[in-house]
Design an enzyme around this catalytic site. Structure first.
Site, PDB file in Angstrom:
ATOM      1  N   SER A 285       0.812  -1.209   0.000  1.00 32.75           N
ATOM      2  CA  SER A 285       0.000   0.000   0.000  1.00 32.75           C
ATOM      3  C   SER A 285       0.851   1.267   0.000  1.00 32.75           C
ATOM      4  O   SER A 285       1.614   1.511  -0.926  1.00 32.75           O
ATOM      5  CB  SER A 285      -0.944  -0.045   1.203  1.00 32.75           C
ATOM      6  OG  SER A 285      -1.888   0.988   1.160  1.00 32.75           O
TER       7      SER A 285
ATOM      8  N   ASP B  88      -2.656   6.181  -3.492  1.00 33.27           N
ATOM      9  CA  ASP B  88      -1.514   5.569  -2.819  1.00 33.27           C
ATOM     10  C   ASP B  88      -0.963   4.446  -3.688  1.00 33.27           C
ATOM     11  O   ASP B  88      -1.393   4.247  -4.824  1.00 33.27           O
ATOM     12  CB  ASP B  88      -1.884   5.087  -1.416  1.00 33.27           C
ATOM     13  CG  ASP B  88      -2.850   3.921  -1.424  1.00 33.27           C
ATOM     14  OD1 ASP B  88      -3.527   3.697  -2.443  1.00 33.27           O
ATOM     15  OD2 ASP B  88      -2.937   3.216  -0.396  1.00 33.27           O
TER      16      ASP B  88
ATOM     17  N   ASP C 200      -1.169   1.248  -3.967  1.00 30.07           N
ATOM     18  CA  ASP C 200      -2.022   0.227  -4.584  1.00 30.07           C
ATOM     19  C   ASP C 200      -3.382   0.780  -4.970  1.00 30.07           C
ATOM     20  O   ASP C 200      -4.272   0.027  -5.364  1.00 30.07           O
ATOM     21  CB  ASP C 200      -2.171  -0.999  -3.676  1.00 30.07           C
ATOM     22  CG  ASP C 200      -2.942  -0.711  -2.395  1.00 30.07           C
ATOM     23  OD1 ASP C 200      -2.962   0.462  -1.969  1.00 30.07           O
ATOM     24  OD2 ASP C 200      -3.500  -1.650  -1.814  1.00 30.07           O
TER      25      ASP C 200
ATOM     26  N   ASP D  76      -5.979   2.000  -3.498  1.00 26.30           N
ATOM     27  CA  ASP D  76      -7.246   1.749  -2.816  1.00 26.30           C
ATOM     28  C   ASP D  76      -7.656   2.921  -1.929  1.00 26.30           C
ATOM     29  O   ASP D  76      -8.671   2.866  -1.255  1.00 26.30           O
ATOM     30  CB  ASP D  76      -7.216   0.437  -2.020  1.00 26.30           C
ATOM     31  CG  ASP D  76      -6.243   0.457  -0.848  1.00 26.30           C
ATOM     32  OD1 ASP D  76      -5.457   1.424  -0.730  1.00 26.30           O
ATOM     33  OD2 ASP D  76      -6.255  -0.502  -0.054  1.00 26.30           O
TER      34      ASP D  76
END
Length: 446
Positions: free
Chosen positions: A102, A241, A243, A245
């Protein structure tokens, strides 16, 4: 029973150090593959990743693990976490895997697992997989070893999906948007989706080299985005960010807009159109009291959960809400996705912006946040929150803030830290309350 490897969002750590090693990744693949081998059909797993250098190593190790227990593997390459969740469901896979840490720096990595419904795993599933990681997993006979293949159109599938969530009667024509992809998983799909919807796109953080993910860019480092929005005269900035999400936005003045304001914007618009389910939204204990008061003025509720988007989603599913998220920018819109999706959430905000015709600085500023202070107290061992003096300090602080603010104290789930957060109408009072509680915790932890 405490989980040994899984934290609040999968397994995560520094790469090439336990538990984030190639050997562990292979074991996770074996255990998860065996756990989800249900029925007599040929089983399949979708594996995506972000742009970290270690992604190649962990991806190959997981392929070995899954195929060794007879599961076929579909590799989609660098893709947002929500894209992997969506593809798992749409391709009728038995499970999905996202290899990502992340918003962490490149040296970290992680493994997030999804069930066949595209949702993150339950505690029971994670416990069952952990038990198999530490045990023996039966290997497939030679003729039943799985195959691995790459799907080249995965990006196109996700872009099409994301665009489908934007109202058909609207376009982004005439809008200049800066999108910062954090040199992460959305570096191709996010700029493409926004451009195809009509926007003039200025893309930053779209040159990943394996080591620069989240490095001075993305939702946790918005300064580059702020400067670029102002310098280019853009109407809006979007920062994802690593990833993708979660997100934060930047208005045309360069001001950062956090998840609380974004949830308020979406909830207000959906409520006006009769689209908001549950009569409110779900957020964590960290969301600002200003959000709660704003929603109450609209006749809407704010339901709070523990910190972590998984807890937000659990409450949304159990109580029938379709908007939820975190102040940090995890926005979950369950009408469209089974997890936080930064691109999809940004498109819903953009729809509100287009409909209003007003500047982002007006549309996205829904309430004045109350002064909020968060401080961390590190401790070496023990349970300082159980100390009598600490309990007395907490009780006194709660009494002082009663009716005018909130106090939230919790132990971190990832490090030996006590987090002390308070908010209220008076900034000086809030700071004094936090300092007194922190001092009591420090003395108890000494």
């Amino acid at each position: 029973m405490a989980r040994k490897y899984f934290g609040t969002d999968g397994i995560r750590g520094a790469t090439n150090a336990h538990p984030m090693t190639a050997a562990m990744a292979m074991k996770v693949g074996m255990a998860a593959g065996a756990h989800f081998a249900r029925g007599d059909h040929k089983h399949r797993v979708v594996i995506g990743k972000d742009t970290r250098l270690s992604g190649y190593m962990l991806e190959n190790a997981m392929v070995a693990g899954f195929t060794s227990v007879g599961m076929d593997v579909v590799l989609v390459g660098p893709m947002p976490t929500p894209a992997v969740a969506m593809l798992t469901q749409s391709m009728r896979a038995d499970m999905g895997v996202m290899i990502s840490a992340s918003h962490n720096p490149f040296a970290d990595n992680g493994i997030k697992l999804f069930g066949p419904d595209g949702y993150k795993l339950s505690d029971a599933d994670e416990m069952a997989i952990e038990a198999m990681i530490d045990g023996d997993v039966a290997l497939a006979p030679p003729e039943q070893i799985g195959r691995a293949r790459r799907v080249e159109d995965a990006r196109g599938r996700y872009i099409h999906f994301a665009k489908s969530t934007f109202p058909e009667d609207l376009t982004l024509d005439g809008l200049k948007i800066v999108v910062d992809c954090a040199n992460g998983a959305a570096y191709q799909v996010a700029p493409s989706a926004l451009w195809e919807l009509g926007a003039e796109v200025v893309a930053v953080g779209v040159s990943p080299n394996g080591k620069n993910i989240n490095d001075g860019v993305g939702s946790t480092a918005p300064q580059t985005l702020c400067e670029t929005v102002v310098a280019t005269g853009a109407q809006l900035g979007i920062a994802l960010d690593g990833d993708a999400d979660r997100l934060i936005l930047v208005d045309e003045t360069g001001r950062v807009i956090d998840g609380d304001q974004l949830m308020a914007t979406i909830a207000d618009g959906w409520a006006r159109r009769g689209k908001l389910a549950g009569g409110g939204l779900v957020a964590t204990v960290m969301s600002n009291l200003g959000l709660e008061r704003h929603l109450a003025a609209q006749g809407l509720e704010l339901i709070r959960t523990s910190v972590g988007d998984r807890y937000v989603l659990e409450k949304m599913r159990s109580s029938g809400y379709n908007v939820g998220g975190e102040q940090s920018g995890h926005i979950i819109l369950s009408d469209y996705a089974t997890t936080g999706d930064g691109l999809v959430a940004s498109l819903q905000v953009l729809a509100e912006l287009v409909r209003s015709g007003a500047p982002a600085s007006e549309v996205l500023h829904r309430f004045d946040p109350l002064p909020q202070i968060l401080k961390n107290v590190r401790f070496k061992g023990g349970k300082p929150l159980e100390d009598t003096t600490v309990k007395e300090a907490i009780a006194a602080a709660e009494a002082e803030l009663s009716g005018n603010g909130r106090l939230v104290i919790r132990a971190s789930g990832t490090e030996p830290v006590i987090r002390v957060m308070a908010e209220g109408d008076e900034a000086g009072q809030v700071e004094a309350v936090v300092d007194r509680v922190c001092e009591a915790v420090r003395k108890a932890a000494a």
